[in-house]
Each structure stands twice: as C-alpha cells, then as structure tokens.
Design an enzyme around this catalytic site. Structure first.
Site, PDB file in Angstrom:
ATOM      1  N   LYS A 172     -28.938 -51.025  29.564  1.00  0.00           N
ATOM      2  CA  LYS A 172     -29.542 -51.491  30.809  1.00  0.00           C
ATOM      3  C   LYS A 172     -29.102 -50.589  31.962  1.00  0.00           C
ATOM      4  O   LYS A 172     -27.941 -50.569  32.326  1.00  0.00           O
ATOM      5  CB  LYS A 172     -29.123 -52.926  31.129  1.00  0.00           C
ATOM      6  CG  LYS A 172     -29.931 -53.502  32.281  1.00  0.00           C
ATOM      7  CD  LYS A 172     -29.305 -54.743  32.866  1.00  0.00           C
ATOM      8  CE  LYS A 172     -28.581 -54.474  34.152  1.00  0.00           C
ATOM      9  NZ  LYS A 172     -29.390 -53.910  35.231  1.00  0.00           N
ATOM     10  N   GLU A 247     -15.412 -49.015  33.233  1.00  0.00           N
ATOM     11  CA  GLU A 247     -15.154 -48.012  34.276  1.00  0.00           C
ATOM     12  C   GLU A 247     -15.540 -48.653  35.595  1.00  0.00           C
ATOM     13  O   GLU A 247     -16.723 -48.847  35.872  1.00  0.00           O
ATOM     14  CB  GLU A 247     -16.010 -46.756  34.027  1.00  0.00           C
ATOM     15  CG  GLU A 247     -15.694 -46.043  32.740  1.00  0.00           C
ATOM     16  CD  GLU A 247     -14.283 -45.501  32.688  1.00  0.00           C
ATOM     17  OE1 GLU A 247     -13.696 -45.255  33.758  1.00  0.00           O
ATOM     18  OE2 GLU A 247     -13.759 -45.350  31.585  1.00  0.00           O
ATOM     19  N   GLU A 383     -12.928 -51.539  48.275  1.00  0.00           N
ATOM     20  CA  GLU A 383     -13.878 -50.447  48.065  1.00  0.00           C
ATOM     21  C   GLU A 383     -15.086 -50.612  48.979  1.00  0.00           C
ATOM     22  O   GLU A 383     -15.704 -51.679  48.997  1.00  0.00           O
ATOM     23  CB  GLU A 383     -14.330 -50.436  46.602  1.00  0.00           C
ATOM     24  CG  GLU A 383     -15.219 -49.252  46.286  1.00  0.00           C
ATOM     25  CD  GLU A 383     -15.717 -49.263  44.842  1.00  0.00           C
ATOM     26  OE1 GLU A 383     -16.146 -50.329  44.375  1.00  0.00           O
ATOM     27  OE2 GLU A 383     -15.681 -48.200  44.207  1.00  0.00           O
TER      28      GLU A 383
HETATM   29  P1  NDP Z   1     -22.496 -53.526  39.693  1.00  0.00           P
HETATM   30  O1  NDP Z   1     -21.252 -53.999  39.063  1.00  0.00           O
HETATM   31  O2  NDP Z   1     -23.169 -54.367  40.687  1.00  0.00           O
HETATM   32  O3  NDP Z   1     -23.592 -53.196  38.599  1.00  0.00           O
HETATM   33  C1  NDP Z   1     -23.379 -52.299  37.513  1.00  0.00           C
HETATM   34  C2  NDP Z   1     -24.354 -52.644  36.402  1.00  0.00           C
HETATM   35  O4  NDP Z   1     -24.024 -53.947  35.893  1.00  0.00           O
HETATM   36  C3  NDP Z   1     -25.794 -52.740  36.870  1.00  0.00           C
HETATM   37  O5  NDP Z   1     -26.647 -52.295  35.831  1.00  0.00           O
HETATM   38  C4  NDP Z   1     -25.951 -54.218  37.116  1.00  0.00           C
HETATM   39  O6  NDP Z   1     -27.281 -54.651  37.089  1.00  0.00           O
HETATM   40  C5  NDP Z   1     -25.151 -54.795  35.959  1.00  0.00           C
HETATM   41  N1  NDP Z   1     -24.722 -56.169  36.142  1.00  0.00           N
HETATM   42  C6  NDP Z   1     -24.639 -56.899  37.285  1.00  0.00           C
HETATM   43  N2  NDP Z   1     -24.203 -58.162  37.023  1.00  0.00           N
HETATM   44  C7  NDP Z   1     -23.992 -58.225  35.695  1.00  0.00           C
HETATM   45  C8  NDP Z   1     -23.528 -59.247  34.806  1.00  0.00           C
HETATM   46  N3  NDP Z   1     -23.203 -60.454  35.235  1.00  0.00           N
HETATM   47  N4  NDP Z   1     -23.415 -58.957  33.494  1.00  0.00           N
HETATM   48  C9  NDP Z   1     -23.701 -57.732  33.035  1.00  0.00           C
HETATM   49  N5  NDP Z   1     -24.187 -56.714  33.814  1.00  0.00           N
HETATM   50  C10 NDP Z   1     -24.314 -56.960  35.123  1.00  0.00           C
HETATM   51  O7  NDP Z   1     -22.137 -52.092  40.295  1.00  0.00           O
HETATM   52  P2  NDP Z   1     -23.084 -51.165  41.153  1.00  0.00           P
HETATM   53  O8  NDP Z   1     -24.346 -50.873  40.417  1.00  0.00           O
HETATM   54  O9  NDP Z   1     -23.145 -51.736  42.535  1.00  0.00           O
HETATM   55  O10 NDP Z   1     -22.259 -49.809  41.154  1.00  0.00           O
HETATM   56  C11 NDP Z   1     -21.283 -49.507  42.069  1.00  0.00           C
HETATM   57  C12 NDP Z   1     -19.909 -49.741  41.476  1.00  0.00           C
HETATM   58  O11 NDP Z   1     -19.745 -48.932  40.330  1.00  0.00           O
HETATM   59  C13 NDP Z   1     -18.792 -49.340  42.406  1.00  0.00           C
HETATM   60  O12 NDP Z   1     -17.789 -50.318  42.385  1.00  0.00           O
HETATM   61  C14 NDP Z   1     -18.271 -48.051  41.799  1.00  0.00           C
HETATM   62  O13 NDP Z   1     -16.939 -47.782  42.105  1.00  0.00           O
HETATM   63  C15 NDP Z   1     -18.471 -48.309  40.355  1.00  0.00           C
HETATM   64  N6  NDP Z   1     -18.518 -47.057  39.630  1.00  0.00           N
HETATM   65  C16 NDP Z   1     -17.453 -46.749  38.816  1.00  0.00           C
HETATM   66  C17 NDP Z   1     -17.418 -45.537  38.147  1.00  0.00           C
HETATM   67  C18 NDP Z   1     -16.281 -45.204  37.231  1.00  0.00           C
HETATM   68  O14 NDP Z   1     -16.459 -44.323  36.403  1.00  0.00           O
HETATM   69  N7  NDP Z   1     -15.150 -45.849  37.310  1.00  0.00           N
HETATM   70  C19 NDP Z   1     -18.492 -44.553  38.306  1.00  0.00           C
HETATM   71  C20 NDP Z   1     -19.547 -44.987  39.175  1.00  0.00           C
HETATM   72  C21 NDP Z   1     -19.545 -46.207  39.806  1.00  0.00           C
HETATM   73  P3  NDP Z   1     -28.108 -54.760  38.473  1.00  0.00           P
HETATM   74  O15 NDP Z   1     -28.110 -53.425  39.094  1.00  0.00           O
HETATM   75  O16 NDP Z   1     -29.431 -55.183  38.021  1.00  0.00           O
HETATM   76  O17 NDP Z   1     -27.374 -55.794  39.301  1.00  0.00           O
END
Ligand code: NDP
Length: 479
Positions: A172, A247, A383
């Site tokens: 996803k 991550e 963050e």
């Molecule tokens: P989110 O945690 O909001 O979303 C990440 C993914 O998880 C999306 O595909 C999202 O779907 C999905 N998701 C949301 N809720 C659920 C759930 N309950 N169960 C399973 N999947 C779910 O993060 P963001 O997309 O806002 O990304 C930003 C974050 O990612 C920041 O905190 C950043 O630091 C972190 N990040 C970390 C990295 C690393 O390597 N450590 C690299 C890049 C980013 P949907 O978009 O549809 O809500």
C-alpha cells in the site's frame, strides 16, 4: 484519471467502487481519483499472493532477478513520465524528482535484483563433529506500507528485496501520493511479472493499511511512516508474531563544531535542512553550532535561506516546491506558532508563500529558521517534517551530546568537524542508527539503514533487508 488497484496481475476497481480525491499540491486542485479500497480488496490481494507464492519462491533467483531488471528497463524508458508524475503528485520540484526520486527507484530495484545473486547463506563447522548450514527461505506473503515524502523511492526500497528473496507482496503506497506506484503497476504488467507476485491496494491507512496489518496470512510487515502509526501497527502485529520492520520518524541533530570545513558545511546544511521541503526523515531539523562560529553561521545561513526561491515544481529555479497537502501545511504552520509561544524568534520565513495564477491555491511555505528555544521544548522535541529548523549554540561536546540525545527519536545525525578523534568519539556517543560525518545523505545501499528509540525497529538496506524478508533455518548434520 482514475487509478486502479493491481491485484492478481490485473488493474482492477475496488470492491466499493468508491474513489478518493487526489490533490496536486502545487495548485491545490484535485487531478485524479484513487480507489477507496477496503479489507475485501486486501483479501483478494492476499489470496492472489498466496496462490502465486509456491511458484515464485521456487523460481530461480536468476529468473526473479531478470524480471525485476525488466521493470528497471521500463522505469528508465518512462523516466520523464515518472519524474513528471512524482513531482505533480507530491509537489516537489521536477529537478529533484529527476535527480533523486526516480533514479533511486530504478537503482533500488537494480540493487536488490543483482544483490540477491550474491546473497549466500552461512555454514558453521564444528571441527570434525558436525556441519551446520543455514537456509534462508522466503517468508510467504508480506505487507509493505510506505509514506508520501519519497513515494516511489521508498515503495521500491521495500518491494525490491521482498520480491528478490521470493516473497509475494501486498503493498500500500500512501494515499496522498499513489500515482507513481500505480504507474509502476502498469509497468509490472508489461514486464510480465507473474500474476499475484506483487499486489497493490490503494486507499486509506486506517482501512487498507490496517487490513494488511491484521490479515493472518500476511506474515511480515515492512512499514515506513510516522511513529504513532508504527506503534499502532506493532500493537496489532506483535501478538500475531509477525516479523516487523518499522522505519519511523526522526528529529535529527546537525552538530557543527568550530573546526569544520565551513563552506562545505554551510552548503550541505542548506540541503540537509530544506531538501524536499524538509520532508525527508533524514533532514537535520535541530542545528547545534559551537559558540565561536554561531554569529557567523547565523548571518550566513539566514542570508542564504532568505534567498531560496519557493516556487511551482516546474520552475527550474525553485529550491523548494509545495509541501504535500493542506493539512500538512497547516500542521507545519501550527508548529511555527508553537515555537513563537515557546519564546522562539523567527529569523526568516515563518509563513505561507502565496504564488499567483494557477498556483494561487498551492501549499507553499517559506523556509524557516528559529532561534532562542530551549533544547527540551516541544518544538525541539517533536517531529515537524517540514521546512523548519532551529539553531542553538553550544560550548562543549558533553553539552551538545546531552541536547542531541534528548529526544525520543534516534534516526540520524550529522557531525561537522575536522578533528578525527572527536568525530569518532561523537559517533560513539550519539544515540542514532545513522551518523554522517562531514556529509549528509551520502548513501551506500549496502549499509544498514534505520533508527533507534522511537525511530524504529530493525534495519533495511543490503543484506539486512534480505535477512528481514527471509526465515533462517539451521540444519545440523553430524559427521
Ligand atoms: P503515516 O504514518 O501517516 O503513513 C505511512 C503509511 O501508513 C501510509 O501509507 C499510510 O496510509 C499508512 N497508514 C496510516 N494509518 C495506518 C494504519 N492504522 N495501519 C496501517 N497503515 C497505516 O506517515 P506519513 O505518510 O505521514 O509519512 C511521514 C512520516 O514518515 C514521518 O514521520 C517521517 O519521519 C516518516 N518517514 C520515516 C522514514 C524512515 O526511513 N525512518 C523515511 C521517510 C518517512 P495513508 O497515507 O493512506 O494514511
């Protein structure tokens, strides 16, 4: 344009036949529709993956590598189309998608498709008594969930090692930036990836992401995203004993000593602060500067940042494009308000940027520098994930280590010093999964990638990823 899920080798509508709006952040307008999928689509995808697994896992690694490399060829063929799509979907400057996102997506797939050919298992000899050898078998069906900041880059970073090791995937992408993953699914069909090997279900995290996490036949979850979402996934997956790679977020320190190579440090700090509108988990958002060069750094940094052009993504001079969404822009602005309440002074930026014409409703923010905050205030602990950094002076190594290590996060640090002994000492003491000395975001895909504390569990990259996506089985033969 209406996107489709990619299930069992076909591009299909979601069961609900409902769609979500997909916004172009540079204009604030809806430009495509995304399947609003639910657990029924995840069940279909999982069934397809289960059916494909016996054959895909038994396919030789050379053949698996060949199919994945075919996808790489198609990405390179469609390079310009993917660059334009990534920039439109995410708001990032076109030059950035051209320089970073799409080349890296191709190299992720290339790296793991060729790396698998060198992935050997271990053997342990017990003198003349026995031989142990370790099999590393694919897990089965695995789930990959990725975020919006580096959409195709992080999506391929997960699916490539999963597929190369012989797993079948239910994936996803973020619902905020689904376009390039959709275009990739078209390329997978064209490349002849066997049906069911990779399945892509678009939609909302709490629906589709949660259904992937909960499905009992999905045996491992590789997730990149926010720490709160990671914790929620762990709460569901841990009692089911799923393998988990998380991550998560960061609040990375950038530590600048007086003896640094000043010009190199300044140029790199501009990038490490504001690249991709500050929306990279590895961006350094807390900048600590040794007192002897604090005033000089402050003057130079503010002057340069104030001149950085914020513009629409196709403007070749844009240093920053749009941030990813309206809610995200509002969240970042709310943190700037918080910083002021906490006693911070905005040295430059601190506001939305209003462009004209078709971009008038886009989500643009001025790169922002704040000073005068305590190291342990919320602005310096939470963050923000946008173009906002704080600057703070320090005197000694001990003091800066205390401040740098004070957050719940532990993803990455950047250290600037020409003193080799100090560099090693700092690298030893800093509580992060990744440390860059006199550089930033210099990546070798073989290295372990990930964070400590609330920044994650497990490591990606190189053989770490292959190990995550396989189960070790030891076989002991007595001689
Ligand atoms: P989110 O945690 O909001 O979303 C990440 C993914 O998880 C999306 O595909 C999202 O779907 C999905 N998701 C949301 N809720 C659920 C759930 N309950 N169960 C399973 N999947 C779910 O993060 P963001 O997309 O806002 O990304 C930003 C974050 O990612 C920041 O905190 C950043 O630091 C972190 N990040 C970390 C990295 C690393 O390597 N450590 C690299 C890049 C980013 P949907 O978009 O549809 O809500």
């Amino acid at each position: 344009m209406t996107l489709r899920n990619y299930i069992n080798g076909e591009l299909v509508k979601p069961h609900s036949d409902k769609y979500l709006d997909n916004y172009d952040p540079s204009t604030g307008k809806v430009y495509s529709l995304i399947p609003d999928s639910d657990e029924r689509d995840v069940v279909d995808a999982t069934n397809a993956a289960k059916a494909a697994f016996p054959s895909w896992s038994a396919t030789s690694k050379e053949k698996r590598s060949e199919v994945i490399l075919k996808i790489v060829d198609l990405i390179n063929r469609d390079f310009d189309k993917l660059v334009a799509a990534e920039s439109k979907d995410n708001g990032k400057p076109i030059w950035l998608a051209e320089k970073v996102d799409i080349p890296r997506a191709a190299s992720n797939l290339h790296f793991f498709a060729t790396g698998i050919l060198h992935f050997a298992s271990e053997a342990h000899m017990m003198e003349n008594r026995a031989i142990n050898y370790t099999r590393r078998d694919p897990i089965g069906v695995v789930g990959c969930i990725s975020p919006w900041n580096l959409p195709l880059y992080l999506f391929t970073w997960k699916i490539a090692p999963a597929l190369a090791t012989g797993n079948c995937v239910v994936a996803k992408p973020s619902e905020i930036t689904p376009m390039t993953a959709y275009l990739l699914s078209e390329l997978c069909v064209e490349a002849g990836l066997p049906k069911g090997v990779l399945n892509l279900v678009h939609g909302l995290g709490p629906k589709v992401g949660a259904a992937i996490t909960e499905h009992p036949d999905i045996k491992a979850i590789s997730f990149t995203g926010g720490t709160a979402t990671g914790a929620q996934i762990a709460r569901t997956a841990a009692p089911m004993f799923k393998k988990l790679s998380l991550e998560l977020g960061g609040k990375n320190p950038n530590i600048i000593f007086e003896d640094c190579n000043y010009d190199k440090m300044l140029a790199t700090t501009l990038a490490s602060s504001f690249a991709n509108q500050g929306q990279i988990c590895l961006c350094g958002s807390r900048i600590f500067i040794q007192r002897g060069i604090y005033d000089r750094f402050k003057a130079d940094f503010v002057a340069k940042v104030a001149k950085r052009k914020v513009s629409f993504p196709s403007d070749p001079e844009a240093k920053l494009g749009a941030v990813v969404s309206k809610p995200h822009m509002e969240k970042v602005l709310s943190y700037i308000d918080l910083a002021k309440e906490e006693g911070g002074t905005v040295l430059t930026g601190g506001h939305q940027v209003h462009l004209e014409g078709e971009y008038a409703q886009g989500y643009y923010l001025a790169p922002t520098i704040i000073e005068g905050l305590a190291f342990d205030c919320r602005t310096n602990q939470e963050e923000i994930f946008g173009p906002v950094v704080t600057i703070t002076p320090f005197d000694t190594e001990e003091e800066v280590l205390l401040m740098a290590n004070s957050t719940d996060y532990g993803l990455a640090a950047t250290i600037w010093t020409e003193n080799l002994t100090r560099a090693h000492r700092m690298a030893n003491e800093i509580q992060m999964g990744i440390v860059w000395i006199n550089c930033w975001l210099l990546r070798d895909l073989r290295t372990p990638f990930g964070g400590v504390k609330s920044s994650g569990v497990g490591r990606e990259g190189g053989f770490e990823a292959f190990k995550f996506f396989t189960e070790a089985k030891n076989v002991c033969i007595e001689l």
